[in-house]
Design an enzyme around this catalytic site. Sequence first.
Site, PDB file in Angstrom:
ATOM      1  N   SER A 282       0.838  -1.204   0.000  1.00  0.00           N
ATOM      2  CA  SER A 282       0.000   0.000   0.000  1.00  0.00           C
ATOM      3  C   SER A 282       0.874   1.256   0.000  1.00  0.00           C
ATOM      4  O   SER A 282       1.646   1.472  -0.936  1.00  0.00           O
ATOM      5  CB  SER A 282      -0.952  -0.039   1.199  1.00  0.00           C
ATOM      6  OG  SER A 282      -1.942   0.977   1.100  1.00  0.00           O
TER       7      SER A 282
ATOM      8  N   HIS B  24      -7.853  -5.228  -0.364  1.00  0.00           N
ATOM      9  CA  HIS B  24      -6.661  -4.481   0.041  1.00  0.00           C
ATOM     10  C   HIS B  24      -5.938  -5.236   1.143  1.00  0.00           C
ATOM     11  O   HIS B  24      -5.990  -4.887   2.331  1.00  0.00           O
ATOM     12  CB  HIS B  24      -7.059  -3.078   0.516  1.00  0.00           C
ATOM     13  CG  HIS B  24      -5.885  -2.143   0.626  1.00  0.00           C
ATOM     14  ND1 HIS B  24      -5.118  -1.769  -0.459  1.00  0.00           N
ATOM     15  CD2 HIS B  24      -5.336  -1.509   1.698  1.00  0.00           C
ATOM     16  CE1 HIS B  24      -4.171  -0.947  -0.071  1.00  0.00           C
ATOM     17  NE2 HIS B  24      -4.267  -0.783   1.243  1.00  0.00           N
TER      18      HIS B  24
ATOM     19  N   ASP C 246      -9.600  -4.600  -4.820  1.00  0.00           N
ATOM     20  CA  ASP C 246      -9.089  -3.597  -3.878  1.00  0.00           C
ATOM     21  C   ASP C 246      -9.979  -2.356  -3.922  1.00  0.00           C
ATOM     22  O   ASP C 246     -10.143  -1.731  -4.966  1.00  0.00           O
ATOM     23  CB  ASP C 246      -7.646  -3.228  -4.250  1.00  0.00           C
ATOM     24  CG  ASP C 246      -6.916  -2.488  -3.135  1.00  0.00           C
ATOM     25  OD1 ASP C 246      -7.584  -1.767  -2.370  1.00  0.00           O
ATOM     26  OD2 ASP C 246      -5.690  -2.636  -3.034  1.00  0.00           O
TER      27      ASP C 246
END
Length: 263
Positions: free
Chosen positions: A149, A235, A203
């Site tokens: 991320s 995610h 995601d």
Amino acid sequence: MRTSTLTKPIVLLSIALLSTVIFFAFFFENKPYSSSFPSSSDTMARTFVLWLHGLGDSGPANEPIKSLFKSPEFRNTKWLFPSAPPNPVSCNHGMVMPSWFDIRELPLTAGSPNDESSVLEAVKNVHAIIDKEISGGIKPENVYICGFSQGGALTLASVLLYPKTLGGGAVFSGWVPFNSSVINQFTKDAIKTPILWSHGIDDKTVLFEAGQAALPFLQQAGVTCEFKAYPDLGHSISNEELQYLESWIKQRMQTSSSSSSSS
């Protein structure tokens, strides 16, 4: 407490962190984890892997990842899981949390704005870590930067702006944290560092389109990127992704060893 005023971006962040917790709870429930390193000293480690966590997370929370890398090639690998400093984050209304750089909005799309100045400051810190390992005896081609991320976005920036060719950069559910004008800062050696990009199609925090937008950017820069899409993955990081990362790094370890032997 500000529980009653939490907004959608903060909820998205909480979901992302919960996914990480669930992942580790599932895969390590019956696997005792040892934090010990190989008997050789850190300066003698042949390979170095730096893992950069996501927004609001911490380095120690991600350390169990290394126990999944069971191949003998990783016996002399040094791992480092640093924690981001506490910083106010714009997408969470200025709330202070572990953050490598500022994020202006969530979810992140292909067109989301970036705070390039704070990204470049974070890159300096990552480069200092890399420089320290190289000065300690690890060859640049044996340095691997990985991140999830926000940590994935920082991984990409750090690899592309480092003046030497590294072993590789692995981006999980990340995005390109600057615009194409930065490309002219990439050195000829930097663009030789291979990139592995892994992204879940489902995601909802860093949208899949944000990951896909990296492909034309990297192509324009002349960077080799292997992009892997994972259906039904949100995610978070999956075991399948990490297993592939292990084989991806192993392949480059062998290539590096062959080059060293022939030189």
